[in-house]
Design an enzyme around this catalytic site. Structure first.
Site, PDB file in Angstrom:
ATOM      1  N   HIS A 102     -13.420 -60.433 -29.490  1.00  0.00           N
ATOM      2  CA  HIS A 102     -12.452 -61.126 -28.629  1.00  0.00           C
ATOM      3  C   HIS A 102     -12.235 -60.445 -27.278  1.00  0.00           C
ATOM      4  CE1 HIS A 102      -9.094 -64.334 -29.342  1.00  0.00           C
ATOM      5  NE2 HIS A 102      -9.724 -64.522 -28.201  1.00  0.00           N
ATOM      6  N   ASP A 156      -5.315 -67.893 -33.130  1.00  0.00           N
ATOM      7  CA  ASP A 156      -5.645 -66.556 -33.634  1.00  0.00           C
ATOM      8  C   ASP A 156      -4.625 -66.106 -34.679  1.00  0.00           C
ATOM      9  OD1 ASP A 156      -6.580 -63.878 -33.807  1.00  0.00           O
ATOM     10  OD2 ASP A 156      -6.851 -63.724 -31.636  1.00  0.00           O
ATOM     11  N   ASP A 185     -10.860 -65.868 -36.982  1.00  0.00           N
ATOM     12  CA  ASP A 185      -9.941 -65.350 -38.005  1.00  0.00           C
ATOM     13  C   ASP A 185      -8.603 -66.084 -37.991  1.00  0.00           C
ATOM     14  OD1 ASP A 185      -8.140 -64.010 -36.173  1.00  0.00           O
ATOM     15  OD2 ASP A 185      -9.408 -62.229 -36.198  1.00  0.00           O
ATOM     16  N   ASP A 219     -10.401 -67.813 -31.973  1.00  0.00           N
ATOM     17  CA  ASP A 219     -10.797 -66.659 -32.789  1.00  0.00           C
ATOM     18  C   ASP A 219     -10.932 -67.187 -34.221  1.00  0.00           C
ATOM     19  OD1 ASP A 219     -10.704 -64.389 -34.471  1.00  0.00           O
ATOM     20  OD2 ASP A 219      -9.454 -63.268 -33.062  1.00  0.00           O
ATOM     21  N   HIS A 241     -10.685 -55.564 -28.647  1.00  0.00           N
ATOM     22  CA  HIS A 241     -10.496 -56.968 -29.065  1.00  0.00           C
ATOM     23  C   HIS A 241      -9.044 -57.251 -29.448  1.00  0.00           C
ATOM     24  CE1 HIS A 241     -11.179 -56.815 -33.758  1.00  0.00           C
ATOM     25  NE2 HIS A 241     -10.505 -55.779 -33.337  1.00  0.00           N
TER      26      HIS A 241
HETATM   27  N1  LIG Z   1      -9.438 -60.264 -31.903  1.00  0.00           N
HETATM   28  C1  LIG Z   1      -9.106 -59.642 -33.028  1.00  0.00           C
HETATM   29  N2  LIG Z   1      -9.686 -59.926 -34.161  1.00  0.00           N
HETATM   30  N3  LIG Z   1      -8.148 -58.729 -32.928  1.00  0.00           N
HETATM   31  C2  LIG Z   1      -7.679 -57.938 -34.029  1.00  0.00           C
HETATM   32  C3  LIG Z   1      -6.687 -56.913 -33.559  1.00  0.00           C
HETATM   33  C4  LIG Z   1      -6.172 -56.105 -34.708  1.00  0.00           C
HETATM   34  C5  LIG Z   1      -5.082 -55.102 -34.325  1.00  0.00           C
HETATM   35  N4  LIG Z   1      -3.921 -55.781 -33.829  1.00  0.00           N
HETATM   36  C6  LIG Z   1      -5.599 -54.099 -33.301  1.00  0.00           C
HETATM   37  O1  LIG Z   1      -5.078 -54.000 -32.214  1.00  0.00           O
HETATM   38  O2  LIG Z   1      -6.520 -53.392 -33.566  1.00  0.00           O
HETATM   39 MN   LIG Z   2      -8.313 -62.323 -31.472  1.00  0.00          MN
HETATM   40 MN   LIG Z   3      -7.878 -62.385 -34.596  1.00  0.00          MN
END
Ligand SMILES: NC(=[NH2+])NCCC[C@H](N)C(=O)O
Ligand SMILES: [Mn+2]
Ligand SMILES: [Mn+2]
Length: 306
Positions: free
Chosen positions: A104, A126, A231, A229, A143
């Site tokens: 991301h 997301d 997820d 995203d 990300h």
């Molecule tokens: N784009 C994503 N999948 N982001 C996940 C971030 C997970 C967590 N909040 C971090 O800063 O590491």
């Molecule tokens: Mn994300």
């Molecule tokens: Mn995510």
């Protein structure tokens, strides 16, 4: 709204801990994205993948952004600049930039490029808020920071490749949040962004939530960026992601959301750019997450059941 879509591949995995998300661009293409977009009445030209720097070949003397605890910021800067230039050039051509990730962190370049000559709103589909700064991030993974970057928060204020002043907080809507870090929670609460969590979807249903998100992102802007995203979906539907979180949207909710985006676009020409991120083929089962990514994107560009 039928569009001339340019596919821009950004096979980037420096923003995440789990390797393999760089193969997402091939997997989504292999899942038939271009054909699905054309079947839905668009034209589609694939510009191929941008070259991703190899961290092993870094010049140790080269100047780099100071990084807090942000990992691979030099590589992220390189890729963001390329993505932004390519998005801007595509828009100048009168075509639509559809950027394939990659993790991301590529959204920094997508949004920075899309907002060069326009006031840009955004809908962020997301599980995560992606609003950490290098100071608040528990992981150091970029990300988890793209929105902080384009909003110029923390040290990102000093990085002209990241900060996109024509993206205003009040024009950003989250849809489907369910995993936020402790410090990040305060950032989201104190921000001007609109956050629709999974609880909002439970209570009000996906249609009402996405309609509200569209209002937030379109009001007072020249167009919107959609960041998808994978997820965002429940891991049962989308297992091929690096940071899965239980309790995500269903297959039908996801389609319905993107169909609403496309209906609104057909009426008011609101879409300016989109990225599709976090598909990790190594973690996937028989490419099903990439297929889902392709299908959902087709829904955003006019594919209908009947
Ligand atoms: N784009 C994503 N999948 N982001 C996940 C971030 C997970 C967590 N909040 C971090 O800063 O590491
Ligand atoms: Mn994300
Ligand atoms: Mn995510």
């Amino acid at each position: 709204m039928s569009r001339d879509i340019h596919l821009i591949g950004a096979p980037m995995d420096y923003g995440a801990d789990r390797r393999g998300v760089d193969m997402g661009t091939s997997a989504i293409r292999y899942a038939g994205l271009a054909a699905a977009l054309e079947d839905a009445g668009n034209t589609c030209i694939d510009l191929g993948d941008l070259p991703i720097p190899r961290a092993e070949e870094r010049d140790p003397d080269a100047e780099q952004p100071s990084a807090g605890n942000a990992k691979f910021l030099r590589e992220v800067k390189d890729v963001s600049t390329q993505v932004a230039d390519s998005v801007d050039a595509t828009l100048e051509d009168g075509a639509f930039p559809l950027i394939l990730g990659g993790d991301h962190s590529i959204a920094i370049g997508s949004m920075a490029g899309s907002a060069r000559n326009a006031d840009l709103g955004a809908i962020w589909f997301d599980a995560h808020a992606d609003l950490n700064t290098p100071e608040t991030s528990p992981s150091g993974n970029v990300h988890g920071m793209p929105l902080a970057a384009v909003l110029g928060r923390g040290e990102f204020a000093d990085y002209e490749w990241a900060y996109a002043p024509r993206v205003r907080e009040e024009s950003i809507a989250y849809v489907g949040l369910r995993s936020i870090d402790d410090q990040e929670r305060e950032l989201v609460r104190e921000s001007e962004m609109t956050a629709f969590t999974m609880s909002d979807i439970d209570e009000r249903d996906i249609t009402a939530v996405v309609e509200d998100a569209l209002e937030v992102a379109t009001a007072g802007t020249d167009g919107i960026h959609v960041s998808l995203d994978l997820d965002w979906l429940d891991p049962k539907e989308a297992p091929g992601v690096g940071t899965p979180v239980r309790g995500g949207v269903t297959y039908r909710e996801a389609h319905s959301a993107l169909e609403l985006v496309s209906q609104r676009d057909a009426a008011d020409d609101i879409l300016r750019s989109m990225d599709v991120v976090e598909v990790n083929p190594i973690l996937d089962e028989q490419n099903e997450t990439a297929k889902l990514a392709a299908e959902l994107t087709a829904s955003a560009f006019g594919k209908r059941i009947l």
